[in-house]
Design an enzyme around this catalytic site. Sequence first.
Site, PDB file in Angstrom:
ATOM      1  N   VAL A  33      -7.199   9.087  -3.503  1.00  0.00           N
ATOM      2  CA  VAL A  33      -7.934   8.294  -4.499  1.00  0.00           C
ATOM      3  C   VAL A  33      -8.049   6.861  -3.974  1.00  0.00           C
ATOM      4  O   VAL A  33      -7.034   6.184  -3.791  1.00  0.00           O
ATOM      5  CB  VAL A  33      -7.205   8.299  -5.859  1.00  0.00           C
ATOM      6  CG1 VAL A  33      -7.861   7.316  -6.824  1.00  0.00           C
ATOM      7  CG2 VAL A  33      -7.194   9.701  -6.457  1.00  0.00           C
ATOM      8  N   SER A  80     -13.677 -15.511  11.622  1.00  0.00           N
ATOM      9  CA  SER A  80     -13.377 -16.405  10.500  1.00  0.00           C
ATOM     10  C   SER A  80     -14.598 -16.648   9.618  1.00  0.00           C
ATOM     11  O   SER A  80     -14.450 -17.002   8.447  1.00  0.00           O
ATOM     12  CB  SER A  80     -12.831 -17.733  11.021  1.00  0.00           C
ATOM     13  OG  SER A  80     -13.703 -18.288  11.998  1.00  0.00           O
ATOM     14  N   ASP A 114      -2.380   3.792  -6.487  1.00  0.00           N
ATOM     15  CA  ASP A 114      -1.691   3.511  -5.229  1.00  0.00           C
ATOM     16  C   ASP A 114      -0.570   4.514  -4.951  1.00  0.00           C
ATOM     17  O   ASP A 114       0.230   4.323  -4.043  1.00  0.00           O
ATOM     18  CB  ASP A 114      -1.138   2.082  -5.246  1.00  0.00           C
ATOM     19  CG  ASP A 114      -0.887   1.552  -3.838  1.00  0.00           C
ATOM     20  OD1 ASP A 114      -1.598   1.987  -2.901  1.00  0.00           O
ATOM     21  OD2 ASP A 114       0.024   0.716  -3.667  1.00  0.00           O
ATOM     22  N   ASN A 121     -14.657   3.783  -8.616  1.00  0.00           N
ATOM     23  CA  ASN A 121     -15.863   3.017  -8.947  1.00  0.00           C
ATOM     24  C   ASN A 121     -16.073   2.876 -10.451  1.00  0.00           C
ATOM     25  O   ASN A 121     -17.117   2.394 -10.902  1.00  0.00           O
ATOM     26  CB  ASN A 121     -17.104   3.612  -8.267  1.00  0.00           C
ATOM     27  CG  ASN A 121     -17.508   4.959  -8.855  1.00  0.00           C
ATOM     28  OD1 ASN A 121     -16.809   5.508  -9.727  1.00  0.00           O
ATOM     29  ND2 ASN A 121     -18.634   5.503  -8.393  1.00  0.00           N
ATOM     30  N   ASP A 153      -3.307   4.517   2.061  1.00  0.00           N
ATOM     31  CA  ASP A 153      -4.740   4.770   2.235  1.00  0.00           C
ATOM     32  C   ASP A 153      -5.514   3.505   2.634  1.00  0.00           C
ATOM     33  O   ASP A 153      -6.734   3.509   2.719  1.00  0.00           O
ATOM     34  CB  ASP A 153      -5.350   5.402   0.978  1.00  0.00           C
ATOM     35  CG  ASP A 153      -5.181   4.536  -0.261  1.00  0.00           C
ATOM     36  OD1 ASP A 153      -4.798   3.355  -0.117  1.00  0.00           O
ATOM     37  OD2 ASP A 153      -5.436   5.045  -1.363  1.00  0.00           O
ATOM     38  N   ASP A 199       0.616   4.359  -0.917  1.00  0.00           N
ATOM     39  CA  ASP A 199       0.169   5.682  -0.471  1.00  0.00           C
ATOM     40  C   ASP A 199      -0.438   5.661   0.928  1.00  0.00           C
ATOM     41  O   ASP A 199      -0.820   6.703   1.463  1.00  0.00           O
ATOM     42  CB  ASP A 199      -0.812   6.288  -1.481  1.00  0.00           C
ATOM     43  CG  ASP A 199      -2.000   5.384  -1.740  1.00  0.00           C
ATOM     44  OD1 ASP A 199      -2.227   4.439  -0.949  1.00  0.00           O
ATOM     45  OD2 ASP A 199      -2.709   5.607  -2.747  1.00  0.00           O
ATOM     46  N   ASP A 253     -10.973   9.280 -11.691  1.00  0.00           N
ATOM     47  CA  ASP A 253     -11.895   8.395 -10.971  1.00  0.00           C
ATOM     48  C   ASP A 253     -11.459   8.341  -9.504  1.00  0.00           C
ATOM     49  O   ASP A 253     -10.840   7.379  -9.048  1.00  0.00           O
ATOM     50  CB  ASP A 253     -11.859   7.000 -11.604  1.00  0.00           C
ATOM     51  CG  ASP A 253     -12.839   6.043 -10.957  1.00  0.00           C
ATOM     52  OD1 ASP A 253     -13.716   6.507 -10.184  1.00  0.00           O
ATOM     53  OD2 ASP A 253     -12.728   4.835 -11.219  1.00  0.00           O
ATOM     54  N   ASP A 269      -1.576   7.802  -4.705  1.00  0.00           N
ATOM     55  CA  ASP A 269      -2.330   8.989  -4.315  1.00  0.00           C
ATOM     56  C   ASP A 269      -3.315   8.601  -3.222  1.00  0.00           C
ATOM     57  O   ASP A 269      -4.284   7.863  -3.459  1.00  0.00           O
ATOM     58  CB  ASP A 269      -3.072   9.546  -5.539  1.00  0.00           C
ATOM     59  CG  ASP A 269      -3.779  10.865  -5.228  1.00  0.00           C
ATOM     60  OD1 ASP A 269      -4.042  11.143  -4.038  1.00  0.00           O
ATOM     61  OD2 ASP A 269      -4.069  11.608  -6.183  1.00  0.00           O
ATOM     62  N   ASP A 321       0.866  -1.179   0.000  1.00  0.00           N
ATOM     63  CA  ASP A 321       0.000   0.000   0.000  1.00  0.00           C
ATOM     64  C   ASP A 321       0.907   1.235   0.000  1.00  0.00           C
ATOM     65  O   ASP A 321       1.210   1.798   1.044  1.00  0.00           O
ATOM     66  CB  ASP A 321      -0.912  -0.046   1.240  1.00  0.00           C
ATOM     67  CG  ASP A 321      -1.813   1.173   1.351  1.00  0.00           C
ATOM     68  OD1 ASP A 321      -1.944   1.914   0.357  1.00  0.00           O
ATOM     69  OD2 ASP A 321      -2.372   1.379   2.444  1.00  0.00           O
TER      70      ASP A 321
HETATM   71 CA    CA Z   1      -3.222   2.406  -1.505  1.00  0.00          CA
HETATM   72 CA    CA Z   2      -4.844   5.409  -3.464  1.00  0.00          CA
END
Ligand code: CA
Ligand code: CA
Length: 608
Positions: free
Chosen positions: A242, A291, A237, A260, A217, A215, A256, A239, A213
């Site tokens: 976003v 689980s 990934d 979506n 987020d 960025d 986008d 920003d 990950d």
């Molecule tokens: Ca990310």
């Molecule tokens: Ca992102």
Amino acid sequence: MASKRVASVLLIAAVLMSGSAVGVMAFPKCLICTLLTGIIEQVALDTQLPVSTAIDNLCTDVTKDLPFLDGVCEIAGGVVFASTVQSCVNNGVSPDNCCKQLKWCDDNSPCTLFKEWPPKVPLTQRHLGPQLLELAQGADFNAMPKAQSLELVRAFSGVAAYLGLGAMDKNERRGVSPAHGKHHAPAPVHRHSGKVNAGDTPIPVADHLPLFDDDGDRFSPYGALRGYHWRGMDCNDKDKSVYPGRQATTYGPEVDHNCNGIYGSNAQGESYEDVLCKGTGQRGIISLGDSVTAHFRIPDYMLRPAYINASTYENLIPLVEDEADWPLCSWGTGFANASSCPYSKLGVDSLALKLRANNLCNHRDFQNAGVNGARVGSMAPPGGIVTTIHNRTGTDQPAVVIYALVGNDVCNGHPDFSRMTTPADFEASVVAALEYLDAALAPNSYVIFVGLADGRILFDTLQNETHPIGVPYPDFYDYLNCYETSPCWGWMNTNTTVRDITWNEHANVLNNIYPKIISERSYDNFEMFYVPPDFQRIIDAWLAMGGHARELIEPVDGFHPSQTGNVLLAQQIWADLKANFSQAIGPENPNNAQITALFGDQGGYGPV
Ligand code: CA
Ligand code: CA
């Protein structure tokens, strides 16, 4: 080919038997030996292959791609192990007694799994998943979809999770040897790149975030390791403004910003996000749970690897990385094609899919924070699982939160009721999680409690069935309880009084706390609703479709809902919401057809 199939069972056996050596598990060696020798002996009897040949193949062909199994291979390839198991196969020695010969079991061990040997119930008459059942009845396994043929691989982590890691709360992970009464230290959970190495730092309970990950987020373009199999795919990934579920944006319509798949402008210069989505009641779904939420599953192939294709080992690491769970096929957030999921006549269905179908603007706005072994205490802040969701305050759409701790507050391996969560602790933990959610959710959100299941239905359904390994379920339960290693002593128990007390004095009492909280408390950012999980209704629905109740329960653990069970659970909860709490679902988006015409599958969910 055939010898490789035998090799695969030995690989599993070796992984398990050496578990404590590499720090994977702290489990009674005798139990592990008996389960696995039970498999090895039955497969060897079926295939008539020498045990040592299979081990040779294993160590030359398989482990070259799996260097972390080198040490395991040395143990499995040991002359004593191979020759002893071979001798047991030749002489009809039961796995329980074979493990005494191997010195993995004490001679005076009070626990016996295989009360008759060899098992009298043939494979085709045991409780098997639909595909293994078909294979056992003569279907061509080479025609199996690749996704299913890879399931054995998932068993490496699955068995470890079931036998002492994932299926129990962290504090409950300990094996007790009846011969010595000695507690073994809890084993650490490892997650880095799917490899298991002694000496790795244990991962904290709360660290169920995407590993890849960039960025930060909490959404990822990578599937496993808590990536888009668990949360909608991050379409950028680099920003952190976003990601799926985002509402606010500083970008123009060409970006986008909420992933979506809806972007750009019409001929009048109006953004499609505004024209097609604004004011439609967009929302995401967040599944908080255990689980059952994560869709834990040990494929029954691992008990009969004679049916597994030799190409099984491809893509091993990514499969291990989902913690033996199938969130992408689950009742809460499943989205994958049926061909990527465990086989079910009903395919895949989920609350997330239904919420998306109701409003296509919701595409990819889902998070699954299901963790094997979770209970209300491990969900609560500080540091609990609830803190792993993306904070939606001020930036994101509202969310429907499913809070589903359906078992572990009454489930552990201890042979008494003292470790079950008390009503006071239960209420305090739920309220703490709600307070966290009130600060982390956008206004107009919803929290839906799914209560603890009445697990008596498990015994009622399986008491006359034969476990895939070849013993009656009651013997299987007794055996696990003999070692105090059952995932759930309260439900997986041959004593009716124990099961009744677990429901009447514990699970049902805890369930009554949800209506109490709803009546006594209110929160700024969400409304609450309670759904008791009614498995009898699910069974009735399945019987009406011509099914058998056992098909709703995973064969190997005898505990978790099967893929079919997941679909029916999603449909039951959806129906409940529609009838009694439809504000959580929101209106159908009248622009759905236009969205599909303009944006097709909206970029899909990622390359599943
Ligand atoms: Ca990310
Ligand atoms: Ca992102």
